[in-house]
Scaffold this motif. Structure first.
Motif, short mmCIF file in Angstrom:
data_model
loop_
_atom_site.label_atom_id
_atom_site.label_comp_id
_atom_site.label_asym_id
_atom_site.label_seq_id
_atom_site.Cartn_x
_atom_site.Cartn_y
_atom_site.Cartn_z
N ALA A 129 12.71 68.42 17.26
CA ALA A 129 12.92 68.14 15.83
C ALA A 129 14.12 68.92 15.29
O ALA A 129 14.95 68.36 14.56
CB ALA A 129 11.66 68.48 15.03
N GLU A 130 14.22 70.17 15.66
CA GLU A 130 15.36 70.97 15.19
C GLU A 130 16.67 70.44 15.77
O GLU A 130 17.67 70.36 15.06
CB GLU A 130 15.16 72.44 15.54
CG GLU A 130 14.08 73.09 14.71
CD GLU A 130 14.03 74.61 14.83
OE1 GLU A 130 14.87 75.21 15.54
OE2 GLU A 130 13.15 75.20 14.19
N SER A 131 16.65 70.07 17.04
CA SER A 131 17.87 69.57 17.68
C SER A 131 18.34 68.25 17.09
O SER A 131 19.53 68.06 16.85
CB SER A 131 17.65 69.42 19.18
OG SER A 131 17.44 70.67 19.77
N TYR A 165 15.98 68.13 25.26
CA TYR A 165 15.38 66.83 25.55
C TYR A 165 14.45 66.93 26.77
O TYR A 165 13.34 66.42 26.75
CB TYR A 165 16.47 65.79 25.78
CG TYR A 165 15.94 64.39 25.85
CD1 TYR A 165 15.68 63.67 24.69
CD2 TYR A 165 15.67 63.79 27.07
CE1 TYR A 165 15.17 62.38 24.75
CE2 TYR A 165 15.17 62.51 27.13
CZ TYR A 165 14.92 61.81 25.97
OH TYR A 165 14.41 60.54 26.03
N ARG A 166 14.92 67.63 27.81
CA ARG A 166 14.10 67.79 29.03
C ARG A 166 12.81 68.55 28.73
O ARG A 166 11.76 68.26 29.31
CB ARG A 166 14.90 68.47 30.13
CG ARG A 166 15.84 67.54 30.85
CD ARG A 166 16.38 68.16 32.14
NE ARG A 166 17.14 69.36 31.91
CZ ARG A 166 18.45 69.39 31.64
NH1 ARG A 166 19.14 68.27 31.58
NH2 ARG A 166 19.07 70.54 31.45
N GLU A 167 12.89 69.53 27.84
CA GLU A 167 11.68 70.28 27.47
C GLU A 167 10.66 69.34 26.85
O GLU A 167 9.47 69.41 27.15
CB GLU A 167 12.04 71.41 26.50
CG GLU A 167 10.87 72.26 26.09
CD GLU A 167 10.24 73.06 27.23
OE1 GLU A 167 9.05 73.42 27.09
OE2 GLU A 167 10.91 73.33 28.24
N VAL A 173 22.04 66.28 20.86
CA VAL A 173 20.80 66.94 21.26
C VAL A 173 21.03 67.51 22.66
O VAL A 173 21.32 66.75 23.59
CB VAL A 173 19.61 65.95 21.26
CG1 VAL A 173 18.35 66.60 21.82
CG2 VAL A 173 19.36 65.41 19.85
N PRO A 174 20.95 68.82 22.82
CA PRO A 174 21.19 69.41 24.14
C PRO A 174 20.23 68.86 25.20
O PRO A 174 19.04 68.65 24.92
CB PRO A 174 20.96 70.91 23.91
CG PRO A 174 21.22 71.11 22.45
CD PRO A 174 20.72 69.85 21.80
#
Length: 151
Positions: free
Chosen positions: A98-100, A114-116, A109-110
């Motif tokens: 959400a923050e990204s 996204y992978r997390e 979005v890093p």
């Protein structure tokens, strides 16, 4: 000083606003059908609203989170979710996403953020999280640009 609304967006564009509300309601129902907890969805909406500085949406989603059973203590700690022990790993992943999406660090979005999220949510859930985040950002921007008073 109390801000006065710049224009009544609801009255001037009732169809657009109604369509956006229906989309958000349908998206929220679909997200719950996909297995996303309504409290998690409210936390995501609330955190994006905090980051955007949308007092109206912050108040609304804090109340809705409480109505779904969220604790005031966790709501108080939401701005510091990354250092709080009160948030589970899947909640942290959703809040990071959400923050990204809200802040777009470096214009994107890093991949690691996204992978997390991918590690905790299946594809349908991840898709619904992205819709939830994008829709609240739309509502925030409309409320902020029209100087909607805090509700």
């Amino acid at each position: 000083m109390t801000a006065t609304a710049r224009l009544d967006l609801l009255s001037l564009t009732p169809n657009g606003f109604a369509d956006l509300r229906r989309l958000a309601e349908r998206s929220g129902a679909d997200a719950q059908d996909a297995g996303l907890d309504p409290i998690l969805l409210e936390l995501v909406r609330l955190r994006a609203s905090q980051l955007n500085g949308c007092g109206f949406c912050t108040g609304l989603h804090a109340r809705q989170a409480l109505e779904h059973g969220e604790s005031q203590q966790r709501l108080d700690e939401l701005p510091d979710w990354a250092t709080s022990f009160r948030f589970a790993a899947h909640e942290r992943a959703a809040l990071l996403l959400a923050e990204s999406v809200t802040l777009l660090p470096g214009g994107r979005v890093p991949d690691e953020h996204y992978r997390e999220a991918q590690a905790h949510f299946d594809e349908p859930q991840l898709a619904h999280l992205l819709w939830t985040i994008s829709l609240i950002n739309t509502f925030n921007r409309l409320a902020i640009s029209t100087a909607l008073p805090r509700g």
